[in-house]
Design a protein around this motif. Structure first.
Motif, short mmCIF file in Angstrom:
data_model
loop_
_atom_site.label_atom_id
_atom_site.label_comp_id
_atom_site.label_asym_id
_atom_site.label_seq_id
_atom_site.Cartn_x
_atom_site.Cartn_y
_atom_site.Cartn_z
N PHE A 141 -35.76 -6.13 145.06
CA PHE A 141 -34.85 -6.19 146.21
C PHE A 141 -35.63 -6.66 147.43
CE2 PHE A 141 -36.97 -2.18 146.65
CZ PHE A 141 -37.02 -1.91 148.01
N GLY A 142 -34.90 -7.04 148.44
CA GLY A 142 -35.54 -7.39 149.71
C GLY A 142 -36.33 -8.68 149.70
N ARG A 143 -36.05 -9.58 148.73
CA ARG A 143 -36.76 -10.86 148.70
C ARG A 143 -35.90 -11.90 147.97
NH1 ARG A 143 -41.33 -9.99 144.01
NH2 ARG A 143 -40.53 -8.03 143.15
N THR A 144 -36.21 -13.14 148.20
CA THR A 144 -35.42 -14.25 147.67
C THR A 144 -35.38 -14.24 146.16
OG1 THR A 144 -36.08 -15.55 149.60
CG2 THR A 144 -35.12 -16.74 147.75
N GLU A 145 -36.46 -13.84 145.51
CA GLU A 145 -36.54 -13.90 144.05
C GLU A 145 -35.84 -12.75 143.34
OE1 GLU A 145 -39.20 -13.40 146.01
OE2 GLU A 145 -39.99 -15.43 146.29
N ALA A 146 -35.23 -11.83 144.10
CA ALA A 146 -34.68 -10.62 143.51
C ALA A 146 -33.63 -10.93 142.45
CB ALA A 146 -34.09 -9.72 144.60
N LEU A 147 -32.75 -11.88 142.72
CA LEU A 147 -31.68 -12.21 141.77
C LEU A 147 -32.27 -12.68 140.44
CD1 LEU A 147 -28.67 -12.72 141.10
CD2 LEU A 147 -28.97 -15.02 142.04
#
Length: 926
Positions: A141-147
């Protein structure tokens, strides 16, 4: 199909002709001369849907002319004892409850072959669609790569389950799967799957009829917002519908809910639905239909209606339905439905008297509530139940009122530690200071912070309830934008997440320029699924977890979901509040629920000035204008063009190519269940129960979250020990929900919730019981005791208070109960779906007579129990005799909760699935 009332008619739309069962023709036959608002015209919208269903399915067996007349002459003021057979047009599943459905169908294929049939006899007989949305967890969570990270982990964790579902998609007819990372089942249902008016071939004719649906999620009722009658059922009832079996139900009462006015500035659809939920829960609508009407519908967008319909389980109704009207048609066009389908919906609704417009005469209702939407105020709900609404202005006081008992329990525990410390000659002042320590200091990114009771550690924009609604999603984005512009950020100890209900939401947030603004506050996209609302919140920051444990802090979550029962959201979070997405953003910034956001500042801006919530809250006009400029049909069309195709991960998965599923004995995810072992074509009887022991003695509001295995699997739990014995390491346990296809795991997790309280131990939490097969009785896990009783041939009962089985429609709450050897559950009252599930699995639901419960009868669970007088299911009451160890006994009457003749028949067969299987095998034999 029979047509005793000569209602078969023709409807021409767009150059096509459809046959339909005409309600106006029935009115001509039954009440000629009735004026406007009289006769059939006075029936509520939902009752007309039931009536059409009976007309179209009249067969002289399950549906008789008398059933049709009973609904047509419905008395709104009376509770009906007439049973009718309802057949939904389709079934919609999510993967947590859908996997065991497909497991059961695969097992039934094996069983029907053993009984002389063919695998192909076991297929859905009506359209059945499964949406994979319950498996993704918020690990990153909390970052672009989370998904991408969460998606990759999801596929790694669930490879075997997903391969099994791909087998089902290929082997089963009329069964489709919406792959992961597409959306939440209810939002996909609303935006794409719902037809509103169905078409199909029957006896060589093209028919048109209302879209009705059973779903294996209690929040299936979200589809009520667009005029589709449907509700959540247990997996076994859904499977029966898939196999062409109608559902038996009593003709319901219908509560009318009149809406007037419109929402004031600053109030959201979430605030409206929490108000409605509280009103209806207070009124009492369990087992009833709720129908919304009034001039307020003119000011209520479809998304708001869906939000209200979604919460039906929270206010206890079977459904919360809105009629088909111009707004419903507008939404169909907005969401990219074809003009041909839209024309059919409007023409059919008008031909049948199902169309609503201003000035439509009010229907007759069993009772009526009214709400001026202009009186709605910003609200949350919690900290333990969705019906416990609290005004935003009262949140700080609510926190203090509810944290008190948690602190008291903590103090009691510390005091006991102090006493032991003193006995050993320790220093009392030091121990006392330990007991009173109010906060924990944690280190995050090389900075020191303090977390306290009430600190918000999870702020999640999640769940179908709100993420289907552009107004609150756009509103959250605008709050984030305005907060970021003032230099505000989420508190560093808060786990923030954004899990939209569909790909469409992401697109319009991007188009509105708000996705980046949400990311500035930490709300990065983590996946398309229920996530936090069903307990897939993932781990907290390790420093936060340590800080919570250090002083047993009562921390909080704030989420835009629909459920906040104890132990559901996260095992380390004791207080959970439901809120609108904009308020989720606000509490992430504040970092605590120990605050009055109507009077106290969220924080300070770059210039050191206080920033209040009112300073960053957008106007209704600003939200509306942005929706109008960003949300359009093209977003829906492009995202649903290939909805069943899936991404590269999905299409690269291996799956068996066979009509019978090749079970693997080494699998800890998918296993052939034992329900049909030794089954023959002989039907049993409903026998009395003698010499039963009490497995659990519970109080009020035991939810399916308490009963059914859910959330994380602990390493030292029976399920955890089993997995480790099979070579599965704790890091690879996954969740109970993901292992619903394996009964060995699930039965070990039944009644294992960390918050369940067996009254054998007073207020102590945890899934333990007393085993009375030893002297003295031995404390052990409920599972271990159940297995000892089963080995000794001792039947079991569960005793509980009011509202037993509320919550999600989890069939494993009934399946696990059965597999533990429980013969009957005696409760003060049952939730509708769970009672039905118990019957469907062959567990007898018995209800205390009014005013009685275990406490009033002096029962403590140490007794042995006989249940007599069942009369092979014909009895409405039975006698329970509780025998104490000293030879005394208590004898009392209970109501036998087999409510319809069909349920009695299911029970004689050993369960609903056994009944269906024998029916299909008999057809083959004939």
């Amino acid at each position: 199909m029979r047509d005793s009332f000569a209602t078969r008619s023709r409807l021409d739309v767009g150059g096509k002709t459809y046959t339909y069962a005409s309600l106006p023709r029935l009115a001509e036959r039954l009440d000629p001369g009735a004026g406007p608002g009289q006769g059939l015209a006075r029936l509520p919208y939902s009752m007309k849907i039931l009536l059409e269903n009976l007309l179209r399915n009249e067969d002289g067996v399950s549906v008789l002319p008398a059933h049709i007349e009973a609904v047509a002459k419905w008395d709104p003021g009376a509770e009906s004892d007439t049973e009718i057979a309802f057949m939904p047009a389709r079934v919609v599943l999510q993967d947590f409850t859908g996997v065991p459905c497909v497991v059961d169908l695969a097992a039934m294929r094996d069983a029907v072959v053993k009984l002389g049939g063919r695998p192909e006899q076991i297929n859905p007989q009506i359209p059945s669609e499964l949406v994979i949305d319950h498996s993704v967890q918020v690990d990153a969570f909390g970052r672009t790569e989370a998904l991408d990270i969460n998606g990759r982990i999801e596929f790694e964790r669930n490879k075997e389950r997903y391969g099994f579902l791909r087998w089902g998609q290929n082997a089963l007819q009329d069964f489709k799967v919406v792959p992961p990372n597409t959306g939440i089942v209810h939002q996909v249902n609303l935006e794409h799957l719902a037809r509103v008016v169905m078409t199909g071939d029957r006896d060589g004719e093209a028919w048109a009829y209302p879209d009705t649906v059973f779903g294996t999620d209690s929040h299936t009722t979200m589809i009520n917002g667009i005029g589709v009658l449907g509700w959540g059922v247990g997996g076994i009832e859904a499977e029966a519908a898939m196999l062409g079996q109608p559902s038996s139900m009593l003709i319901p009462q219908v509560v009318g809910f009149k809406l007037s006015g419109k929402l004031p500035e600053g109030a959201t659809a979430t605030d409206l639905v929490l108000t409605v939920t509280q009103m209806l829960r207070t009124h009492g609508v369990v087992g009833k239909f709720v129908e919304f009407f009034g001039e307020g519908l003119l000011h209520l967008p479809l998304a708001d209606r869906a939000t209200i319909g979604n919460m039906s389980p929270e206010y206890g109704a079977t459904c919360g339905i809105f009629p088909i009207d111009a707004e419903a048609v507008r939404y169909l066009r907005l969401s990219g439905r074809s003009e041909e389908q839209i024309a059919l919906v409007e023409a059919y609704a008008k031909a049948q008297g199902l169309w609503h417009e201003p000035g439509t005469p009010q229907a007759s209702y069993s009772s009526v509530l009214e709400l001026d939407m202009g009186t709605v105020q910003p609200s949350l709900a919690g900290p333990r139940r969705p019906q416990d609404r609290v005004l935003l202005a009262d949140m700080k006081q609510n926190f203090h009122d509810n944290v008190g008992p948690l602190i008291a329990r903590r103090q009691d525990g510390r005091d006991r530690q102090v006493s032991r410390f003193e006995k050993d000659g320790g220093d009392q002042p030091q121990a006392a200071r330990l007991a009173a320590k109010p906060a924990s200091t944690i280190c995050l990114d090389d900075c020191q912070h303090q977390i306290h009771d009430g600190s918000v550690v999870i702020a999640a924009i999640t769940s179908c309830t709100n993420t289907s609604n552009p107004a609150v999603m756009i509103g959250a984005g605008l709050v984030a934008r305005n907060a970021a512009a003032r230099g505000l950020k989420a508190a560093p100890w808060v786990k923030t997440s954004l899990a939209p209900g569909s790909l469409v939401v992401t697109d319009y947030l991007e188009k509105a320029g708000l996705m980046g603004e949400l990311e500035k506050l930490g709300f990065y996209l983590v996946g398309y699924g229920c996530t936090t609302c069903i307990g897939n919140s993932g781990p907290l920051l390790s420093a936060v977890s340590k800080g919570i444990a250090e002083n047993d802090l009562a921390v909080a979550s704030v989420l835009s979901g629909n459920r906040n029962f104890e132990g559901r959201i996260h095992p380390e979070v004791k207080m959970n509040y439901l809120a609108s997405p904009p308020l989720v953003v606000a509490y992430a910034i504040a970092g605590t629920v120990d605050i009055d956001l109507t009077r106290e500042p969220l924080g300070k801006d770059r210039d050191g000035k206080d920033v209040f919530l009112r300073d960053i809250w957008p106007s209704n006009k600003e939200i509306g204008d942005l929706i109008a400029s960003t949300v359009g049909p093209e977003l829906f069309k492009q995202n649903y063009a290939d909805v069943f195709t899936g991404d590269e991960r999905w299409n690269a998965m291996e799956s068996p190519d066979s009509q019978l599923y090749p079970w693997s004995g080494s699998s800890t995810y998918i296993k052939n269940p034992p329900y049909f072992e030794g089954m023959t074509m002989d039907v049993g009887s409903i026998s009395d129960v003698t010499g039963a022991r009490v497995l659990g003695l519970f109080g009020d509001s035991i939810t399916t979250d308490h009963i059914s295995p859910a959330g994380a699997i602990k390493a030292d739990s029976p399920a955890g020990r089993f997995l480790q014995s099979r070579g599965v390491q704790p890091a690879d346990f996954n969740s109970y929900g993901s292992r619903r296809g394996n009964d060995d795991v699930m039965v070990r997790g039944t009644f294992a919730n960390i918050r369940i309280k067996n009254l054998f131990f007073g207020g102590e939490e945890g899934g333990n019981t007393l085993y009375f097969g030893s002297n003295p009785p031995e404390k052990m896990s409920i599972y271990d005791a159940a297995m000892k009783y089963k080995a000794a041939g001792v039947p079991l009962v569960v005793i509980a208070g009011h509202e037993y089985g509320t919550g999600s429609s989890r069939d494993w709450a009934a399946k696990g109960t059965l597999l533990m050897g429980v013969k009957a559950v005696i409760a003060a009252s049952f939730e509708r779906i769970h009672r039905s599930n118990l019957v469907g699995m062959g567990v007898l639901p018995l209800q205390f007579k009014d005013g009685q419960n275990a406490q009033s009868l002096g029962l403590d669970g140490t007794e042995t129990y006989d249940i007599t007088g069942l009369d092979d299911g014909a009895a409405k009451s039975a006698t329970v005799t509780a025998r104490r160890g000293d030879g005394s006994k208590v004898e009392f009457q209970v109501s036998v909760m087999l409510l319809t003749p069909k349920e009695v028949e299911y029970f004689r067969h050993g369960g609903l699935l056994q009944y269906v299987l024998r029916q299909l095998a008999a057809r083959k034999a004939a």
